[in-house]
Write a protein that holds these residues in place. Structure first.
Motif, short mmCIF file in Angstrom:
data_model
loop_
_atom_site.label_atom_id
_atom_site.label_comp_id
_atom_site.label_asym_id
_atom_site.label_seq_id
_atom_site.Cartn_x
_atom_site.Cartn_y
_atom_site.Cartn_z
N ALA A 191 1.21 -1.60 -0.15
CA ALA A 191 0.64 -0.13 -0.07
C ALA A 191 0.79 1.49 0.14
CB ALA A 191 -0.98 0.06 0.87
N PHE A 192 1.43 1.44 1.10
CA PHE A 192 2.87 2.27 0.75
C PHE A 192 3.16 2.63 -0.42
CE2 PHE A 192 3.26 2.69 5.59
CZ PHE A 192 2.86 3.61 5.91
N ALA A 193 3.55 1.25 -1.54
CA ALA A 193 3.83 1.45 -2.67
C ALA A 193 3.32 2.46 -3.56
CB ALA A 193 5.16 -0.22 -2.35
N ALA A 197 4.37 6.31 -5.29
CA ALA A 197 4.44 5.90 -6.63
C ALA A 197 3.32 7.26 -7.39
CB ALA A 197 4.31 4.84 -7.77
N ARG A 198 2.29 8.23 -6.50
CA ARG A 198 0.74 8.45 -6.99
C ARG A 198 1.53 10.23 -5.79
NH1 ARG A 198 -3.81 8.25 -4.86
NH2 ARG A 198 -3.54 5.97 -3.95
N LEU A 199 2.40 10.72 -5.09
CA LEU A 199 1.96 11.39 -4.43
C LEU A 199 3.51 12.48 -4.96
CD1 LEU A 199 2.20 9.89 -0.71
CD2 LEU A 199 0.34 11.11 -1.89
N PRO A 200 2.91 13.47 -4.67
CA PRO A 200 4.59 14.36 -5.14
C PRO A 200 5.20 14.62 -4.83
CG PRO A 200 2.06 15.50 -5.14
CD PRO A 200 1.55 14.28 -4.77
N ALA A 201 5.17 14.50 -3.39
CA ALA A 201 6.22 13.83 -2.29
C ALA A 201 7.39 12.99 -2.58
CB ALA A 201 6.24 13.41 -0.72
N ARG A 202 6.59 11.70 -3.76
CA ARG A 202 7.40 10.18 -3.88
C ARG A 202 7.22 9.11 -3.04
NH1 ARG A 202 4.63 12.31 -7.82
NH2 ARG A 202 5.50 12.29 -10.21
N GLY A 233 1.62 15.84 -0.20
CA GLY A 233 0.84 16.45 -1.89
C GLY A 233 -0.64 15.56 -1.80
N HIS A 234 -1.02 14.86 -0.58
CA HIS A 234 -2.33 14.02 -1.05
C HIS A 234 -3.07 14.78 -1.28
CE1 HIS A 234 -4.07 10.01 0.50
NE2 HIS A 234 -4.24 9.92 -0.26
N ARG A 235 -3.89 15.90 -0.92
CA ARG A 235 -4.89 16.42 -1.16
C ARG A 235 -5.24 17.14 -2.26
NH1 ARG A 235 -4.75 21.12 1.37
NH2 ARG A 235 -2.92 20.57 1.72
N VAL A 236 -4.23 17.14 -3.61
CA VAL A 236 -3.85 17.46 -5.00
C VAL A 236 -3.97 16.51 -5.35
CG1 VAL A 236 -3.32 19.62 -3.74
CG2 VAL A 236 -0.98 18.58 -4.76
#
Length: 237
Positions: A191-193, A197-202, A233-236
């Protein structure tokens, strides 16, 4: 005089905050429900040349415990609340036991209110609560947690006015690698991986990321009535 009380300080984000403060020479009181976990945390945290650490066992969902906690403290600079228990609260609303939902609200929201009620007149600097990304990005399997976390923002707004000049804020983490995930029975690594991959912070967050966010609002005298999002960056996305 106690420098900082961390309610939920025996693990995860609260423990990281305690570790950071103690390394700087700040005296810290960590509070939790489990005497065993508090003892383990104290053994880890106590080091020569650091601030002093003490522990108090208390349940945030019990008013008598919260009242007794602050009755033992004449003055405290800052109070940070990181306590959380996600056991049984994730899933469809129809599948979550009502008693479990009530227990969550008692701890997460009413417990936060009780802290303000009994810390008033004793805390001199700030109170900082912990909400979470699910208040802003619900996924259909965390509705009661999202509701409780979302309500903390309104609580903080009201308390920032009521308790002024004591400052009241909320830290809203995204996904953070803490022991809380072990309660959810999921494949955390996968789940973390996927999320990283989707988060801006990576990447997902660490407890130290959140500890630094707490310090930023605790120490800035012009921040109050604010929700600080620390979510990569999860909210965006």
């Amino acid at each position: 005089m106690t420098d900082t009380i961390i309610i939920g300080g025996s693990s995860g984000m609260g423990l990281a905050l305690a570790r950071t403060l103690l390394a700087e020479g700040t005296d810290v009181t960590i509070v939790g429900r489990s005497a065993d976990r508090l003892a383990t945390a104290r053994a880890e945290l106590e080091r020569p040349g650091r601030g002093r650490v003490r522990t108090i066992a208390a349940d945030l969902g019990r008013e008598e415990d919260v009242a007794e906690l602050f009755a033992r403290v004449e003055r405290v600079d800052h109070v940070a609340v990181t306590a959380a228990d996600a056991t049984g609260v994730y899933g469809r609303t129809a599948d979550v036991a009502t008693a479990t939902a009530r227990a969550l609200v008692d701890t997460k929201l009413i417990g936060a209110w009780l802290v303000a009620k009994h810390a008033a007149g004793r805390v001199t600097g700030s109170i900082t609560y912990t909400s979470g990304i699910n208040a802003y990005r619900p996924n259909g399997a965390n509705t009661i947690m999202a509701a409780a976390n979302g309500a903390l923002a309104s609580l903080a707004y009201g308390l920032a006015v009521e308790l002024a000049p004591v400052r009241v804020n909320v830290i809203s983490p995204g996904w953070v690698d803490t022991p809380l995930w072990d309660q959810l029975g999921m494949d955390k690594k996968s789940a973390f991986a996927e999320l990283a991959a989707r988060l801006p912070a990576r990447r997902v967050g660490t407890p130290d990321d959140i500890a630094q966010a707490f310090l930023s609002v605790m120490r800035n005298g012009f921040i109050t009535g604010t929700v600080l999002h620390v979510d990569g960056g999860h909210r965006v996305t």
